[in-house]
Enzyme design. Structure first.
Site, PDB file in Angstrom:
ATOM      1  N   HIS A   1       1.805  -6.754   2.721  1.00  0.00           N
ATOM      2  CA  HIS A   1       1.531  -7.076   1.314  1.00  0.00           C
ATOM      3  C   HIS A   1       1.726  -5.787   0.534  1.00  0.00           C
ATOM      4  O   HIS A   1       1.282  -4.713   0.957  1.00  0.00           O
ATOM      5  CB  HIS A   1       0.097  -7.585   1.137  1.00  0.00           C
TER       6      HIS A   1
ATOM      7  N   CYS B   1       4.457 -11.644  -3.058  1.00  0.00           N
ATOM      8  CA  CYS B   1       4.119 -10.349  -3.642  1.00  0.00           C
ATOM      9  C   CYS B   1       5.243  -9.334  -3.473  1.00  0.00           C
ATOM     10  O   CYS B   1       5.460  -8.487  -4.345  1.00  0.00           O
ATOM     11  CB  CYS B   1       2.831  -9.812  -3.033  1.00  0.00           C
TER      12      CYS B   1
END
Length: 672
Positions: free
Chosen positions: A33, A101
């Site tokens: 992430h 993301c």
């Protein structure tokens, strides 16, 4: 000028690095992430675009902080850009593999600096999806993150069915472990709206933010596209807009092509890019390249536009993508050769599965232990040998001479990590106390043990600092490095059993990959190669045969890896993706050719070596480099054809017709 940083988090909290080999057969170091940090704030995409103080998100402190350069833009301009793309990066559009993301951070980095996020982050999904486990899990992920239907209310992720999870788990090298983790992950995904690490892990990710980047890149500004054009040899750009009906018709075809052409590809990957001209600075991207209508597809090779396609024309789109990839990544010249004898060779590993009288082997080893100086460690090792390791092998590999009416017994000893650790401990204790000539019974027990799937998975994983394979191979190298001829002769049985043990390591893909891994963690390529090269020229025929078998297994595994990469897809059992290394391949080819030149007695050794040579050469990326020159210098054609003449292998040369055809084919078509 403002500093731009990329915060990188591992959403698996180390589980991916620890268990990925067991689950996928491939090393995956993290589930990444990312967020962008600039102007004193951390910006990321999950449940829409979120902004927090750096390091204050629910993910805690980042695993890595990467410097992405500086931006000449001011904070207000960046805030305006975020406002423009906010309607594009909404929670209901989030997809684990395709729009997440990392798509967002790559877009922002392009806008701020003109660069892009590192490829080890952006290429992760293609690596994962190219494994049988990833491919099997793909439909489940798609079902959980369905795209919103225009005009319809957003829907939460859909809980996958137990049958779907079991089917995905069955594609993993370790189905039981995969099934348990998938159940936990699915439960978390269904309850929170995101696919994230199980709730029992510390610092669980928040809804919608557990992600990897997909094979389709999203661009909302010119700088982002420029970065992709610089980073990829081949790029296909799809210009679309939210109000374009024809775009929605061709979009599934574009996505299918993108997944197909990035799936399992080795080396440089093409980039498939989507630009929504109604979002952010997407209109400026289209204006720069003269795009006025949607859908439009632009094709780039080495950063230069080569073709433009307008409208809905799926056949032409596929044709142009294939043409671009052919130009960017031309096929290997060997794909044009007719090699029926080479293609007829099986790439299945040569295994040594004979079951010796285990009580006799155990008694022999026990006698060596008794003759050594007694210690607590040796007594513990002897006990573990008699109550754990040997009973397990007896139940796993029953005596074939027993009555057929006797039902097969279940393993008396479970292969738990604790049990396996005790076996590793006894191996370390015995190798420290006994000399190699006394260790061949121990190596023979491990020769059988590595054939068990659970043992192989454990050896390929974090088996500790005293991995039995490493310990036993180290002892073999000591024998080979010993300058005393008598000591070398005394170590003959040990070398033989270690070679057979390593050959059996190729019975399971996950351990084969570890054996051929180039670097840490756990990579054994250098040590195994030293053993192979040194033993191919051993005086003993049985040792040479075992060494030739191991060389064949190495080459055959390399060949399967190349064939799968060429196909761009994987089928059947989990493939072993082997990292190419020109120097390593040159060393192996040199050793095989030298051994072939000297081998005049065993037709079996010659057969295995010629097959190994064929697999080392065929489809090699280094073939037109050092390998071709080496083959000429070593007179490879003459070496091979000499095996067909009198005295070349036996009195009359190789006699088997299929072997003669193979030798002629390799000499005539693969050797310059």
């Amino acid at each position: 000028m403002a500093k731009v940083q990329l915060y990188v988090y591992d959403l698996s909290n180390g589980l991916a690095k620890q268990l990925s080999r067991q689950l996928t057969g491939r090393q995956i170091d993290g589930i990444w992430h990312t967020s962008v940090v600039v102007f004193g704030k951390e910006v990321f995409y999950g449940q829409g675009i979120s902004i927090v103080k750096p390091g204050q998100s629910h993910h805690g402190q980042p695993l890595q902080i990467l410097d992405m350069g500086e931006t000449s833009l001011d904070e207000q301009t960046f805030d305006e850009y975020l406002d423009e793309i906010r309607d594009h990066y909404t929670a209901d559009k989030y997809h684990l593999l395709e729009f997440n993301c990392n798509s967002f951070t790559n877009d922002c980095i392009g806008f701020l600096t003109g660069g892009s996020i590192p490829s080890w982050i952006s290429d992760l999904p293609s690596d994962f999806l190219s494994t049988p486990f990833g491919a099997a899990l793909r439909p489940t992920i798609d079902a959980m993150f369905r795209r919103p239907v225009p005009g319809a209310a957003p829907t939460p992720p859909v809980a996958p069915s137990p049958n779907a999870l079991q089917q995905a788990a069955s594609a993993s090298p370790n189905p039981a472990l995969a099934s348990a983790l998938l159940q936990a992950v699915a439960q978390q995904a269904y309850s929170t709206g995101s696919l994230s690490a199980p709730t029992s892990l510390p610092r669980p990710p928040a809804p919608g933010s557990s992600t990897v980047a997909g094979p389709i890149h999203i661009c909302t500004n010119p700088s982002s596209l420029h970065g992709l054009l610089q980073a990829h040899k081949a790029v296909v750009v799809f210009f679309t807009s939210a109000t374009c009906g024809p775009c929605r018709m061709i979009e599934p075809v574009f996505e299918e092509i993108a997944h197909q052409k990035t799936h399992g590809r080795d080396g440089g990957r093409p980039a498939f890019v989507k630009v929504d001209m109604s979002v952010g600075m997407g209109g400026q991207v289209g204006q720069e390249w003269g795009v006025r209508v949607t859908p439009t597809f632009l094709f780039f090779l080495d950063g230069k536009k080569t073709y433009e396609l307008k409208g809905v024309n799926a056949p032409e789109l596929r044709t142009q993508v294939d043409l671009l990839l052919y130009q960017a990544y031309p096929p290997h010249p060997h794909t044009k050769l007719s090699l029926p004898a080479v293609e007829a060779l099986s790439t299945n590993p040569i295994l040594f599965t004979q079951v010796p009288p285990l009580d006799t082997v155990s008694a022999k080893l026990a006698s060596f232990i008794d003759a050594a100086s007694q210690s607590t460690e040796l007594n513990s090792a002897k006990q573990a040998l008699s109550v754990s390791l040997v009973p397990f092998l007896k139940s796993r590999f029953p005596d074939k001479t027993a009555s057929a009416a006797t039902p097969a017994k279940k393993p008396a000893v479970p292969t738990t990590p604790q049990i396996l650790t005790s076996w590793a401990s006894l191996t370390s204790s015995l190798t420290a106390a006994l000399k190699p000539p006394q260790l061949f019974p121990l190596a023979d027990l491990w020769r059988l043990a590595v054939l068990d799937e659970h043992v192989a998975n454990w050896l390929a994983g974090p088996a500790g600092t005293h991995n039995p394979l490493d310990v036993l191979v180290h002892q073999a190298l000591d024998v080979l490095d010993n300058g005393d001829p008598e000591q070398k002769a005394a170590g003959r049985n040990y070398l033989l059993t270690v070679l057979r043990m390593l050959a059996n390591g190729f019975a399971h893909a996950v351990l084969a990959k570890t054996i051929l891994a180039r670097a840490a963690p756990g990579g054994k390529r250098a040590q195994v190669t030293r053993v192979v090269v040194a033993t191919l020229l051993h005086d003993d025929a049985a040792v040479r045969t075992a060494a030739a078998s191991l060389a064949f297994n190495v080459a055959a595994t390399l060949q399967r890896s190349r064939v799968e990469k060429l196909r761009g897809a994987t089928t059947g059992a989990a493939p072993v993706e082997v990292e190419e290394d020109e120097e390593w391949e040159v060393e192996l080819v040199s050793a095989v050719l030298e051994t072939l030149s000297n081998e005049t007695k065993s037709e079996e050794v010659v057969h295995r070596l010629v097959a190994a040579l064929a697999f080392l050469l065929r489809l090699s990326p280094s073939y037109e480099g050092q390998l071709a020159s080496l083959l000429e210098v070593l007179q490879s054609r003459d070496t091979l054809r000499s095996k067909l003449e009198k005295g070349g292998c036996g009195e009359s040369g190789v006699q088997k017709p299929e072997m003669r055809k193979l030798i002629e084919e390799v000499a005539g078509k693969l050797c310059p």
